[in-house]
Scaffold this motif. Structure first.
Motif, PDB file in Angstrom:
ATOM      1  N   GLU A  73     -16.062  12.962  40.378  1.00 12.74           N
ATOM      2  CA  GLU A  73     -17.025  13.971  40.783  1.00 12.74           C
ATOM      3  C   GLU A  73     -17.634  13.551  42.111  1.00 12.74           C
ATOM      4  O   GLU A  73     -17.541  12.393  42.521  1.00 12.74           O
ATOM      5  CB  GLU A  73     -18.101  14.154  39.714  1.00 12.74           C
ATOM      6  CG  GLU A  73     -18.874  12.894  39.389  1.00 12.74           C
ATOM      7  CD  GLU A  73     -19.857  13.096  38.244  1.00 12.74           C
ATOM      8  OE1 GLU A  73     -19.799  14.157  37.598  1.00 12.74           O
ATOM      9  OE2 GLU A  73     -20.676  12.178  38.008  1.00 12.74           O
TER      10      GLU A  73
ATOM     11  N   GLU B 135     -10.216  22.779  45.987  1.00  8.21           N
ATOM     12  CA  GLU B 135     -11.137  22.809  44.856  1.00  8.21           C
ATOM     13  C   GLU B 135     -12.531  23.207  45.354  1.00  8.21           C
ATOM     14  O   GLU B 135     -12.976  22.760  46.407  1.00  8.21           O
ATOM     15  CB  GLU B 135     -11.195  21.438  44.185  1.00  8.21           C
ATOM     16  CG  GLU B 135     -12.151  21.352  43.012  1.00  8.21           C
ATOM     17  CD  GLU B 135     -11.766  22.297  41.894  1.00  8.21           C
ATOM     18  OE1 GLU B 135     -12.549  23.246  41.650  1.00  8.21           O
ATOM     19  OE2 GLU B 135     -10.695  22.099  41.292  1.00  8.21           O
TER      20      GLU B 135
ATOM     21  N   ALA C  91     -13.157  16.961  39.363  1.00  9.12           N
ATOM     22  CA  ALA C  91     -11.717  17.185  39.223  1.00  9.12           C
ATOM     23  C   ALA C  91     -11.137  16.174  38.249  1.00  9.12           C
ATOM     24  O   ALA C  91     -11.641  15.050  38.125  1.00  9.12           O
ATOM     25  CB  ALA C  91     -11.019  17.076  40.577  1.00  9.12           C
ATOM     26  N   ARG C  92     -10.081  16.586  37.575  1.00  7.82           N
ATOM     27  CA  ARG C  92      -9.322  15.705  36.688  1.00  7.82           C
ATOM     28  C   ARG C  92      -8.013  15.371  37.380  1.00  7.82           C
ATOM     29  O   ARG C  92      -7.257  16.257  37.743  1.00  7.82           O
ATOM     30  CB  ARG C  92      -9.073  16.385  35.346  1.00  7.82           C
ATOM     31  CG  ARG C  92     -10.348  16.843  34.660  1.00  7.82           C
ATOM     32  CD  ARG C  92     -10.041  17.623  33.387  1.00  7.82           C
ATOM     33  NE  ARG C  92     -11.260  18.239  32.866  1.00  7.82           N
ATOM     34  CZ  ARG C  92     -11.698  19.448  33.202  1.00  7.82           C
ATOM     35  NH1 ARG C  92     -10.995  20.174  34.063  1.00  7.82           N
ATOM     36  NH2 ARG C  92     -12.818  19.932  32.694  1.00  7.82           N
TER      37      ARG C  92
ATOM     38  N   VAL D 151      -5.226  17.207  43.831  1.00 11.85           N
ATOM     39  CA  VAL D 151      -6.147  18.338  43.750  1.00 11.85           C
ATOM     40  C   VAL D 151      -6.445  18.815  45.158  1.00 11.85           C
ATOM     41  O   VAL D 151      -6.821  18.018  46.034  1.00 11.85           O
ATOM     42  CB  VAL D 151      -7.459  17.951  43.035  1.00 11.85           C
ATOM     43  CG1 VAL D 151      -8.422  19.130  43.010  1.00 11.85           C
ATOM     44  CG2 VAL D 151      -7.177  17.446  41.634  1.00 11.85           C
TER      45      VAL D 151
ATOM     46  N   ARG E 224     -10.619  18.346  48.656  1.00 12.55           N
ATOM     47  CA  ARG E 224      -9.299  17.798  48.340  1.00 12.55           C
ATOM     48  C   ARG E 224      -9.480  16.366  47.830  1.00 12.55           C
ATOM     49  O   ARG E 224     -10.177  15.568  48.450  1.00 12.55           O
ATOM     50  CB  ARG E 224      -8.409  17.789  49.584  1.00 12.55           C
ATOM     51  CG  ARG E 224      -7.016  17.217  49.353  1.00 12.55           C
ATOM     52  CD  ARG E 224      -6.144  17.355  50.588  1.00 12.55           C
ATOM     53  NE  ARG E 224      -6.426  16.361  51.606  1.00 12.55           N
ATOM     54  CZ  ARG E 224      -6.778  16.659  52.858  1.00 12.55           C
ATOM     55  NH1 ARG E 224      -6.927  17.922  53.222  1.00 12.55           N
ATOM     56  NH2 ARG E 224      -7.001  15.704  53.741  1.00 12.55           N
TER      57      ARG E 224
END
Length: 365
Positions: free
Chosen positions: A259, A290, A295-296, A287, A271
């Protein structure tokens, strides 16, 4: 930086391919991981690279400029009927693929290794040298463009800054000194000097920071260059932005949850990047685009020391509304080690699987 070459026999897509009346060339070569690596020209940024993965009949991948900016996607397919390569390009923010581009092989390394090369050795060497020269020209042009952007901001838009940003961005000087100039140009008159440890705030456009007046006792005003070029050609931060800051919230065997703090901007996309500590130049982008602040990250190597960072890209307005890239900010790299490989018995007792998904449902349910 290009990945190491693989030692297995190359697939049919490997080689140099020419298109546009043989005036442009791209190259595909294998990696040690078993995938393929693309390198070719781009009309705006000069040179783009990216890893290709199989998507049905296509090999597909995201393409990035030397500075890390993602410029789009490419997909390629080998045509067995005539030995050509068909490709389509998709610009960032677009959903449709561009027109078919048909390329022919410049140096048929696969066919040559089987003794069925269609050209003489002298002709192949000449074509290979010409392709290498064109590629060198493209790299030189890209470096010249980047140097020009560091020297002068071509289209300064100070009147737009309070619309693009919701608040000034805070920076800390991380080098011995940074010159403040009247205009965003290395040739502009000097109005002051920032020293190591100074904290300032303002609005960044490109590689330049428009200082907010009154942020220091001496009331500096003007523009400061955020990044400078090192002798090896890489860019370094002379002013370090306080945001975005990334935090590894939780890390698993093959995944992590990260995070970050928000950028004070109206239209911003994030990103996430990661690399191993042993190979920091091999950066992965799991990722992109976003807009959330978490993000995972999946498909990580287990029991490995990794580095993570987030890149924030600020636009004049949302990309779907035709916004242009205004500035880019990168967090510092944060280190974390993934857990060891989980055996079947241990995995069955966990409420989260190795990819950080809750048992029995997806993370978004």
């Amino acid at each position: 930086t290009s990945p190491p070459e693989a030692h297995d026999p190359p697939p049919r897509e490997v080689g140099r391919w020419t298109y546009s009346a043989k005036t442009l060339v791209y190259e595909i070569r294998p990696t040690a991981r078993g995938s393929l690596w693309f390198q070719g020209p781009h009309s705006r940024v000069g040179l783009v690279t990216g890893e290709l993965v199989c998507r049905g009949r296509w090999l597909q991948g995201e393409l990035a400029a030397p500075g890390g900016e993602l410029v789009g996607r490419i997909r390629i397919a080998y045509d067995e009927r005539d030995g050509t390569m068909v490709s389509n390009f998709q610009s960032m923010g677009r959903t449709e693929w561009g027109k078919d581009t048909v390329a022919t092989r410049v140096l048929d390394t696969v066919a040559g290794s089987r003794g069925v090369s269609e050209r003489s050795r002298r002709g192949a060497a000449a074509e290979d040298a010409a392709a290498a020269a064109r590629m060198a020209e493209q790299v030189a042009a890209q470096k010249a463009k980047e140097a020009a952007q560091l020297d002068t901001l071509m289209d300064p838009r100070p009147a737009l800054m309070t619309k693009v940003y919701t608040a000034p961005v805070k920076f800390t000087v991380v080098v011995a000194s940074v010159v403040v100039r009247l205009r965003p140009s290395s040739a502009a008159p000097q109005t002051g000097m920032l020293r190591f440890g100074d904290e300032v705030s303002g609005w960044q456009q490109g590689h330049w920071l428009k200082l907010r007046e009154g942020t220091r006792a001496d009331d500096l005003h003007g523009w400061a260059l955020v990044r400078s070029e090192e002798p090896n050609g890489c860019l370094r931060n002379d002013l370090d932005a306080h945001c975005p800051k990334l935090r590894i919230k939780r890390i698993f065997s093959e995944a992590a949850i990260v995070e970050w703090e928000p950028m004070p901007a109206s239209a911003v996309e994030y990103r996430v990047e990661w690399s191993t500590q042993d190979d920091p130049e091999d950066v992965h982008v799991p990722v992109d685009r976003e807009r959330m602040l978490m993000a995972r990250v999946h498909d990580l190597p287990a029991d490995t020391m990794l580095r993570f960072r987030v890149v924030a890209r600020v636009y004049t307005e949302p990309m779907e509304d035709g916004g242009d890239l205004f500035a880019e900010f990168s967090s510092s790299w944060e280190e974390g080690e993934t857990d060891p490989v989980i055996d079947e018995i241990t995995e069955s007792n966990l409420c989260l699987d190795p990819l950080a998904n809750f048992r029995g449902r997806c993370m978004d349910c």
